[in-house]
Design an enzyme around this catalytic site. Structure first.
Site, PDB file in Angstrom:
ATOM      1  N   LYS A   1       0.825  -1.209   0.000  1.00 55.67           N
ATOM      2  CA  LYS A   1       0.000   0.000   0.000  1.00 55.67           C
ATOM      3  C   LYS A   1       0.867   1.270   0.000  1.00 55.67           C
ATOM      4  CE  LYS A   1      -3.706  -2.362  -0.408  1.00 55.67           C
ATOM      5  NZ  LYS A   1      -4.410  -3.180   0.546  1.00 55.67           N
TER       6      LYS A   1
HETATM    7  C1  LIG Z   1      -5.450  -4.326   0.828  1.00 54.73           C
HETATM    8  C2  LIG Z   1      -6.916  -4.157   0.889  1.00 54.73           C
HETATM    9  C3  LIG Z   1      -7.647  -4.455   2.044  1.00 54.73           C
HETATM   10  C4  LIG Z   1      -7.046  -5.193   3.209  1.00 54.73           C
HETATM   11  O1  LIG Z   1      -6.016  -4.523   3.806  1.00 54.73           O
HETATM   12  P1  LIG Z   1      -5.172  -5.292   4.926  1.00 54.73           P
HETATM   13  O2  LIG Z   1      -4.452  -4.204   5.635  1.00 54.73           O
HETATM   14  O3  LIG Z   1      -4.263  -6.237   4.205  1.00 54.73           O
HETATM   15  O4  LIG Z   1      -6.139  -5.998   5.795  1.00 54.73           O
HETATM   16  C5  LIG Z   1      -8.996  -4.132   2.092  1.00 54.73           C
HETATM   17  N1  LIG Z   1      -9.608  -3.571   1.043  1.00 54.73           N
HETATM   18  C6  LIG Z   1      -8.955  -3.294  -0.100  1.00 54.73           C
HETATM   19  C7  LIG Z   1      -9.688  -2.638  -1.218  1.00 54.73           C
HETATM   20  C8  LIG Z   1      -7.593  -3.597  -0.222  1.00 54.73           C
HETATM   21  O5  LIG Z   1      -6.941  -3.362  -1.364  1.00 54.73           O
END
Ligand SMILES: *Cc1c(COP(=O)(O)O)cnc(C)c1O
Length: 390
Positions: free
Chosen positions: A184
């Site tokens: 991210k």
């Molecule tokens: C990455 C992601 C998540 C989950 O995030 P985590 O921190 O890995 O739990 C949820 N929603 C979307 C759209 C994502 O891309």
């Protein structure tokens, strides 16, 4: 062609993060403690959020959000098929029913009109995903939520730093979950932040840590109280100070990282938008796109190959790509449980068939970007329709 394989998404972590983690390790506080509280404060300031709760993932944030709002069996939650499974799995976790509605053809964000049409007496909430970092139409969704007395929950996993009408995503009183997963825009390895009103987050904080009325670090800190009470069976979703140490330094690096993402996006747009074979991502004028993903869409009929082979050709040119997302209704659990057909959400399905995500990370050099562009354009000239017909 390049020598080494270009990863789809490499995190940008430097000496500052390493030093801060060492500081955490030497401090005596390994789990949620002073650095976690500082990270919450600084995140709150940076994105003007009313309050902030650091957790071990965005998934945890969404789960806690539904629990804190008392959503459960018999309730329906409207969301998008164009998302990662986590956004919808959490609805199943609390025993509620996910109700999917189709997306807008350009942004691939949930369609407010379709949300309104899907509302029933059982509807309790909307989970809106800011797909790829482009904010959803918040005004429309907010007015639907207030008209029908629904909770609006934002899945802002892609949207750290995104803005709607000049205001940061997360600045509202409704619950909003951010992700600091390794890929991210801002990472703590694993991690997340839940934002919203102080009142909602006070409850969410209890739900996120065993349902305990007081947190461990204040119980054991000097002058702290040893007593606690379990007011409901909560979860174990806290962030650690080791993660928060990374996050504190990522926050300082964040504006520069976002600048670099925007530069790369401009280079991609410049190279691809002139070719009819490609549909490049849009940004509406009233939003700031966080550019988590660069989703390139192939125009049907313009190439003699489909998306899957396009990806194989990219891999052969040592460029990592991905697909965001296989729509929720095409995964076997959801398909079988709710008897979905791929064309139940035709816009999401059509977009999925033709999309790929190109490498996008502030760690990319200009040469990396040039290599991606060269690979895409090379595939176009090799498999472009005109040439194939000749
Ligand atoms: C990455 C992601 C998540 C989950 O995030 P985590 O921190 O890995 O739990 C949820 N929603 C979307 C759209 C994502 O891309």
């Amino acid at each position: 062609m390049r020598e080494n394989f270009l990863s789809f998404s490499l995190p940008l972590v430097g000496q500052e993060e390493i030093d801060e983690v060492i500081d955490a390790l030497k401090s005596g506080w390994l789990t949620a403690g002073p650095k976690t509280r500082q990270f919450e404060q600084e995140f709150r300031t940076a994105f003007q959020t009313p309050s902030a709760l650091a957790l071990n993932s965005c998934t945890a944030g969404l789960h806690v959000a539904l629990k804190a709002l008392n959503i459960g069996p018999g309730d329906e939650v409207i969301t998008t098929p164009m998302t990662f499974a986590a956004s919808v799995n959490v609805i199943e976790h609390v025993g509620a029913k996910p109700v999917l509605v189709d997306v807008e053809p350009d942004t691939l964000n949930i369609q407010p009109d379709a949300v309104q049409r899907a509302i029933t007496h059982a509807t309790k909430a909307i989970i809106a995903v800011h797909y790829a970092g482009h904010p959803v139409e918040l005004n429309a969704l907010r007015s639907i939520a207030s008209e029908y007395q629904l909770h609006l929950i934002e899945d802002a996993a892609h949207a750290v730093g995104a803005e709607f009408e000049g205001k940061p995503i997360g600045c509202g009183d409704n619950l909003t979950a951010f992700s600091f997963y390794a890929t991210k825009n801002l990472t703590t390895g694993e991690g997340g932040m839940l934002t919203g009103s102080q009142e909602l987050l006070d409850h969410a904080r209890i739900v996120s840590l065993h349902g305990m009325s007081r947190e461990a670090w204040s119980r054991y800190a000097a002058g702290g109280k040893w007593a606690y009470d379990i007011v409901e069976p909560g979860f174990k979703y806290n962030m650690t100070d080791i993660q928060a140490a990374i996050g504190l330094q990522q926050l300082r690096r964040f504006p520069k990282m976002q600048d670099r993402r925007r530069q790369i996006v401009e280079m991609y747009n410049e190279a691809f938008s002139r070719h009819s074979a490609f549909l490049t991502p849009v940004t509406r004028s009233h939003v700031t796109n966080a550019w988590h993903l660069y989703v390139l869409r192939l125009r049907a009929g313009e190439l003699s190959i489909g998306r899957d082979q396009f990806i194989q050709e990219m891999t052969a040119r040592k460029i990592g790509t991905s697909v965001h997302f296989i729509p929720i209704h095409m995964h076997s659990f959801y398909r079988d449980k709710y008897s979905y057909h791929p064309d139940d959400f035709p816009i999401a399905n059509a977009a999925y068939q033709n999309m790929l995500s190109l490498p996008l990370s502030p760690s990319m050099s200009d040469q990396d970007v040039a290599d991606v562009i060269e690979a895409v354009l090379d595939i176009r000239s090799q498999f472009g329709r005109r040439r194939a017909a000749a």
